[in-house]
Design an enzyme around this catalytic site. Structure first.
Site, mmCIF file in Angstrom:
data_model
loop_
_atom_site.group_PDB
_atom_site.id
_atom_site.type_symbol
_atom_site.label_atom_id
_atom_site.label_comp_id
_atom_site.label_asym_id
_atom_site.label_seq_id
_atom_site.Cartn_x
_atom_site.Cartn_y
_atom_site.Cartn_z
ATOM 1 N N LYS A 216 4.867 1.302 13.207
ATOM 2 C CA LYS A 216 3.452 1.683 13.344
ATOM 3 C C LYS A 216 2.686 0.541 14.013
ATOM 4 C CE LYS A 216 -0.745 2.720 11.015
ATOM 5 N NZ LYS A 216 -1.224 1.324 10.854
ATOM 6 N N GLN B 101 -5.102 -13.390 9.678
ATOM 7 C CA GLN B 101 -4.991 -12.307 10.654
ATOM 8 C C GLN B 101 -6.183 -11.353 10.623
ATOM 9 O OE1 GLN B 101 -1.214 -10.911 8.690
ATOM 10 N NE2 GLN B 101 -1.925 -8.912 9.342
ATOM 11 N N ALA C 177 -0.741 -3.055 -1.286
ATOM 12 C CA ALA C 177 -1.315 -1.700 -1.203
ATOM 13 C C ALA C 177 -0.225 -0.757 -0.693
ATOM 14 C CB ALA C 177 -2.552 -1.665 -0.304
ATOM 15 N N LEU C 178 0.905 -0.819 -1.358
ATOM 16 C CA LEU C 178 2.119 -0.167 -0.856
ATOM 17 C C LEU C 178 2.010 1.359 -0.890
ATOM 18 C CD1 LEU C 178 4.795 -2.442 -2.580
ATOM 19 C CD2 LEU C 178 3.707 -2.738 -0.338
ATOM 20 N N MET D 144 1.450 -6.698 3.083
ATOM 21 C CA MET D 144 0.188 -7.184 2.527
ATOM 22 C C MET D 144 -0.160 -6.376 1.267
ATOM 23 S SD MET D 144 -2.128 -8.464 5.682
ATOM 24 C CE MET D 144 -2.807 -6.893 6.135
ATOM 25 N N VAL E 40 6.372 6.183 9.283
ATOM 26 C CA VAL E 40 6.411 7.262 8.290
ATOM 27 C C VAL E 40 5.052 7.959 8.332
ATOM 28 C CG1 VAL E 40 6.719 7.818 5.842
ATOM 29 C CG2 VAL E 40 8.035 5.947 6.880
ATOM 30 N N HIS F 59 5.878 1.770 3.264
ATOM 31 C CA HIS F 59 6.464 0.487 2.835
ATOM 32 C C HIS F 59 7.778 0.729 2.075
ATOM 33 C CE1 HIS F 59 2.081 -0.771 2.935
ATOM 34 N NE2 HIS F 59 2.633 -1.716 3.654
HETATM 35 O O1 PAF Z 1 2.179 -5.633 8.794
HETATM 36 C C1 PAF Z 1 1.712 -6.321 7.871
HETATM 37 O O2 PAF Z 1 1.569 -5.856 6.741
HETATM 38 C C2 PAF Z 1 1.315 -7.755 8.135
HETATM 39 O O3 PAF Z 1 0.787 -7.906 9.412
HETATM 40 C C3 PAF Z 1 2.476 -8.752 7.907
HETATM 41 C C4 PAF Z 1 3.626 -8.513 8.861
HETATM 42 C C5 PAF Z 1 2.960 -8.637 6.468
HETATM 43 C C6 PAF Z 1 1.978 -10.184 8.140
HETATM 44 O O4 PAF Z 1 0.937 -10.510 7.285
#
Ligand code: PAF
Length: 286
Positions: free
Chosen positions: A148, A60, A31-32, A29, A179, A36
């Site tokens: 996580k 979600q 905001a790395l 999503m 991490v 990530h």
């Molecule tokens: O873990 C996340 O960042 C999100 O739940 C995902 C798997 C990208 C689905 O939107």
């Protein structure tokens, strides 16, 4: 790195990549952070072509959750992905993913119900739906997720198995160990919401979780160890503990005693206005 924002471009770009070899997908999503980037590196070990997706998935987020304030930093994320050698970024708009009239939802019973599913009703249906779409859109040979979000990983594996999704088999859905910051706090895009004081106290979450695991491993009564974990968090400045649960690592069924099969200790707690989650293997699943 090429960035695509429409499904037509994605299909064309993926089929070009596929001619050069297998594809590994890392859904995010945005905001790395370093967590990530570790997923990107694991993906690069699995396949020569890494595709990342960035999509803040409204489905979600619950009505009182942080969708509007969820950090968005596409330019910075792109630079980070570029530096990792990611081949393709899929960054769709909301209407590309959920076009007018979208009416389908993927619900995974059982493994979605407790823990996060209890506290965030509808969350896992939102995750499962978007991940099913991402798997269909990209048709990756591998997909990499962070441990996580252990329950999320369990939900995705169950969904992919149940729906025969395009990955060759569930072992191609790869989980990567969480991490952590140097003080043990699991990296998360939500850590940036913490004030300096909350950030310092947040380190108690992994510390107390590990202490409970050691206590359970030493034969302490499970309920007593979990109660102590909750007390420690509240004493350290957490406002509340949503759950601290020992569970079967695959089914996420809560356990009141140790079992020979892999187990996981999962915790969610609130500090200030921020909700943090963590989980760790217990016993032989370490
Ligand atoms: O873990 C996340 O960042 C999100 O739940 C995902 C798997 C990208 C689905 O939107």
């Amino acid at each position: 790195m090429r960035t695509v924002t429409t499904l037509a471009e994605l299909r064309e770009a993926v089929s070009t990549l596929r001619r050069a070899g297998p594809v590994a997908l890392v859904p995010t999503m945005g905001a790395l952070h370093e967590g990530h980037l570790a997923l990107m590196r694991r993906a690069a070990e699995l396949a020569p072509n890494v595709v990342a997706s960035i999509f803040v998935n409204p489905a979600q987020f619950g009505p009182n959750e942080d969708l509007a304030k969820y950090p968005r930093q596409l330019a910075q994320d792109k630079a980070l992905l570029e530096a990792e050698g990611v081949a393709l970024l899929w960054a769709p708009t909301v209407d590309q993913v959920y076009p007018e009239g979208f009416a389908t939802s993927v619900s995974v019973k059982g493994v979605s119900d407790g823990l996060e599913g209890h506290w965030r009703p509808g969350h896992f249906a939102g995750v499962a739906t978007v991940v099913a779409k991402l798997f269909n859109q990209v048709q990756p040979d591998f997909a990499v997720f962070g441990e996580k979000d252990w329950q999320q990983l369990a939900v995705i594996r169950r969904m992919a198995r149940d729906l025969d999704l395009t990955l060759p088999d569930v072992s191609r859905i790869v989980g990567l160990e969480t991490v952590r910051e140097t003080d043990g706090l699991a990296m998360s895009s939500r850590n940036r919401y913490l004030s300096a004081e909350e950030r310092a106290a947040a380190a108690m979450l992994p510390r107390a979780t590990r202490a409970a695991i050691v206590a359970i491993g030493a034969g302490r009564d499970v309920a007593a160890a979990l109660e102590e974990l909750e007390r420690t968090l509240l004493g350290a400045g957490f406002a509340s503990v949503d759950y601290a649960t020992l569970a079967d690592a695959a089914s996420l069924e809560p356990l009141t005693e140790r079992q020979p099969e892999p187990m996981r200790l999962l915790v969610a707690a609130r500090i200030g206005g921020t909700r943090l989650i963590d989980n760790m293997p217990v016993g032989q699943s370490a």
